[in-house]
Design a protein around this motif. Structure first.
Motif, PDB file in Angstrom:
ATOM      1  N   PRO A   1       0.964  -1.026  -0.106  1.00 16.98           N
ATOM      2  CA  PRO A   1      -0.028   0.412   0.119  1.00 16.98           C
ATOM      3  C   PRO A   1       0.860   1.363  -0.559  1.00 16.98           C
ATOM      4  O   PRO A   1       0.141   2.550  -0.844  1.00 16.98           O
ATOM      5  N   GLU A   2       1.567   1.149   1.077  1.00 14.94           N
ATOM      6  CA  GLU A   2       2.911   2.781   0.950  1.00 14.94           C
ATOM      7  C   GLU A   2       3.875   2.740  -0.382  1.00 14.94           C
ATOM      8  O   GLU A   2       3.315   3.823  -1.021  1.00 14.94           O
ATOM      9  N   LEU A   3       3.267   1.369  -0.969  1.00 16.92           N
ATOM     10  CA  LEU A   3       4.538   1.626  -2.200  1.00 16.92           C
ATOM     11  C   LEU A   3       3.284   2.538  -3.543  1.00 16.92           C
ATOM     12  O   LEU A   3       3.820   2.530  -4.474  1.00 16.92           O
ATOM     13  N   LEU A   4       2.450   1.457  -3.581  1.00 11.87           N
ATOM     14  CA  LEU A   4       1.308   1.820  -4.353  1.00 11.87           C
ATOM     15  C   LEU A   4       0.471   3.566  -4.203  1.00 11.87           C
ATOM     16  O   LEU A   4       0.339   4.232  -5.104  1.00 11.87           O
ATOM     17  N   MET A   5       0.994   4.271  -3.290  1.00 16.34           N
ATOM     18  CA  MET A   5       0.543   5.627  -3.023  1.00 16.34           C
ATOM     19  C   MET A   5       1.537   6.445  -3.137  1.00 16.34           C
ATOM     20  O   MET A   5       1.342   7.060  -3.388  1.00 16.34           O
ATOM     21  N   ARG A   6       2.705   6.166  -3.324  1.00 10.90           N
ATOM     22  CA  ARG A   6       4.314   6.164  -4.385  1.00 10.90           C
ATOM     23  C   ARG A   6       3.766   6.319  -5.364  1.00 10.90           C
ATOM     24  O   ARG A   6       4.295   7.137  -6.172  1.00 10.90           O
ATOM     25  N   ALA A   7       3.214   5.567  -6.327  1.00 11.30           N
ATOM     26  CA  ALA A   7       3.191   5.082  -7.418  1.00 11.30           C
ATOM     27  C   ALA A   7       1.986   6.495  -7.709  1.00 11.30           C
ATOM     28  O   ALA A   7       2.294   7.030  -8.823  1.00 11.30           O
ATOM     29  N   ILE A   8       1.070   6.033  -7.368  1.00  9.73           N
ATOM     30  CA  ILE A   8      -0.285   7.452  -7.465  1.00  9.73           C
ATOM     31  C   ILE A   8       0.464   8.503  -7.004  1.00  9.73           C
ATOM     32  O   ILE A   8      -0.272   8.935  -8.579  1.00  9.73           O
ATOM     33  N   ARG A   9       1.107   8.959  -6.682  1.00  7.78           N
ATOM     34  CA  ARG A   9       1.327  10.752  -6.544  1.00  7.78           C
ATOM     35  C   ARG A   9       2.467  10.637  -7.991  1.00  7.78           C
ATOM     36  O   ARG A   9       2.421  11.453  -8.774  1.00  7.78           O
ATOM     37  N   LEU A  10       3.108   9.825  -8.343  1.00 13.08           N
ATOM     38  CA  LEU A  10       4.084  10.057  -9.854  1.00 13.08           C
ATOM     39  C   LEU A  10       2.791  10.259 -10.766  1.00 13.08           C
ATOM     40  O   LEU A  10       2.943  10.539 -11.786  1.00 13.08           O
ATOM     41  N   ILE A  11       1.736   9.456 -10.982  1.00  8.81           N
ATOM     42  CA  ILE A  11       1.364   8.582 -12.295  1.00  8.81           C
ATOM     43  C   ILE A  11       0.020  10.126 -11.831  1.00  8.81           C
ATOM     44  O   ILE A  11       0.157  10.658 -13.163  1.00  8.81           O
ATOM     45  N   ARG A  12      -0.161  10.544 -11.078  1.00 10.33           N
ATOM     46  CA  ARG A  12      -0.782  11.151 -11.079  1.00 10.33           C
ATOM     47  C   ARG A  12      -0.401  12.781 -11.831  1.00 10.33           C
ATOM     48  O   ARG A  12      -1.154  13.847 -12.344  1.00 10.33           O
ATOM     49  N   VAL A  13       0.644  13.285 -11.168  1.00 13.29           N
ATOM     50  CA  VAL A  13       1.505  14.609 -11.574  1.00 13.29           C
ATOM     51  C   VAL A  13       1.618  14.138 -13.248  1.00 13.29           C
ATOM     52  O   VAL A  13       2.212  15.137 -13.958  1.00 13.29           O
ATOM     53  N   GLU A  14       2.174  13.231 -13.370  1.00 19.98           N
ATOM     54  CA  GLU A  14       2.427  12.493 -15.276  1.00 19.98           C
ATOM     55  C   GLU A  14       1.604  12.279 -16.177  1.00 19.98           C
ATOM     56  O   GLU A  14       1.520  12.166 -17.560  1.00 19.98           O
ATOM     57  N   ALA A  15       0.017  12.210 -15.657  1.00 21.22           N
ATOM     58  CA  ALA A  15      -0.852  11.935 -15.888  1.00 21.22           C
ATOM     59  C   ALA A  15      -1.792  12.080 -17.504  1.00 21.22           C
ATOM     60  O   ALA A  15      -2.001  12.210 -18.313  1.00 21.22           O
TER      61      ALA A  15
END
Length: 378
Positions: free
Chosen positions: A128-142
């Motif tokens: 879940p913590e890796l997932l949140m980091r992934a969400i942060r990166l893909i959010r700004v690169e969406a």
């Protein structure tokens, strides 16, 4: 080890002349694997999570072939490319389930702005913590993924001024979604939204990317990228997916690849930059002027995509899926669906003839893919 990947594909049904016709209630009743959306003019199918790209390609094509065969039994019906009501009737909501109270809320609150077709790309991440980091990166690169996928330049028979009219008008909900600092932050925030009524249920989080799982927000197992317009070409869709997977594999191996660590901007400033980038990508897709989340420099979406592509190509090659990533270069070279349609429109073709050509092209392409890739697995 490849990550698991699955899709939620929404498509319009209608006639070979481009008229969109609501048939989802009949499709869902008669065909396994399909579900309806609030408006009956589009229908959704999902693919099981798979790691292998070859198998994923068959999983994309085969349900569509089944659906096409069923539509032929109903009458002269087909599947219609694009992510908006390109040729008309955006003024009327055709309910698929009049007795569903959530659908009533959607119709009354958002109208036909949500009657769109898209593809949601799900990538498996169990931590879940890796997932949140992934969400942060893909959010700004969406916005990069929107730029690659844009396919809704028309509405009601007219060019709208957007390459993705779908995302230009889509009601992102709730209005403010933070960059989640942790799984606990996501749980706390979700519970607050449900209590306040800004989310009707745990599915009512309509942002460019979100955490997903079996019991949201507590039990999470995948990243769901929601910003993409419908990419009707399965090869192009797999290229965009390979681009996403390679970026996530890079993130997994590089713990510093995190907007909260690598950016000179605050979290709130990052959200403002990202919102502006999404708006720019909705209007001009690959030719949009975007602001980079790390240092604020301005660059074209296509140039930013090229930068990331060169970073992740060695990763895809090492993992054995670079052949599925390489068609991304064709999108950059020839343009996405919206750009191709707008080029035809600028040369004098009307929206109606462009959509008819796209309907025929999608059918031919699927038949070729079925013949080449799925016969042995039949």
């Amino acid at each position: 080890m490849l990550l698991s990947k699955g899709f939620e594909i929404e498509m319009y049904t209608g006639t070979p002349q481009g008229e969109i016709v609501g048939l989802s209630d009949r499709i869902v009743a008669d065909l396994d694997g399909f579900v309806y959306e609030p408006d009956s003019r589009n229908v959704e199918y999902t693919t099981a999570p798979l790691c292998c790209y070859d198998r994923l390609l068959c999983a994309l094509v085969r349900p569509r072939q089944r659906l096409r065969a069923y539509l032929k039994r109903l009458g002269d019906y087909t599947l219609i490319p694009g992510s908006s009501l390109s040729l008309g009737r955006s003024d009327v909501f055709y309910r698929s389930d009049p007795n569903n109270p959530y659908h009533t809320y959607i119709e009354n609150t958002y109208g036909t702005n949500v009657v769109t077709a898209s593809v949601h790309i799900n990538i498996g991440i169990n931590d879940p913590e890796l997932l949140m980091r992934a969400i942060r990166l893909i959010r700004v690169e969406a916005p990069l993924f929107l730029a690659l996928s844009a396919s809704s330049p028309f509405l009601d028979g007219r060019a709208t001024g957007y390459h993705s009219n779908r995302w230009g008008v889509f009601p992102k909900t709730p209005a403010h979604v933070p960059l989640f600092e942790s799984h606990a932050h996501f749980i706390r925030w979700t519970e607050q939204q449900l209590d306040a009524g800004t989310m009707q249920n745990v599915r009512h989080l309509w942002s460019s990317v979100r955490p997903n799982g079996n019991r949201r927000p507590y039990d999470l197992n995948r990243l769901e990228l929601r910003i993409c317009d419908l990419i009707v070409d399965p090869i192009a869709l797999l290229a965009v997916t390979a681009f996403l997977e390679a970026r996530l594999v890079q993130l997994i191996s590089d713990r510093s690849l995190d907007p909260l660590k690598q950016s000179q901007f605050s979290a709130e400033d990052l959200l403002a930059i990202t919102d502006a980038n999404e708006d720019a990508a909705a209007r001009n897709s690959l030719d949009a002027q975007l602001k980079h989340w790390q240092d604020g420099r301005t660059l074209l979406a296509r140039d930013w995509i090229e930068e990331v592509y060169h970073q992740v190509w060695p990763i895809a090659k090492a993992q054995g899926f670079s052949c599925f990533l390489s068609p991304l270069k064709k999108i950059l070279r020839e343009g996405n669906t919206a750009q191709q349609w707008l080029k035809l429109h600028a040369s004098g073709e009307d929206c109606h003839s462009i959509i008819i050509q796209a309907i025929k092209g999608a059918l031919v392409q699927e038949m070729e893919l079925e013949d080449k890739l799925c016969q042995l697995a039949a």
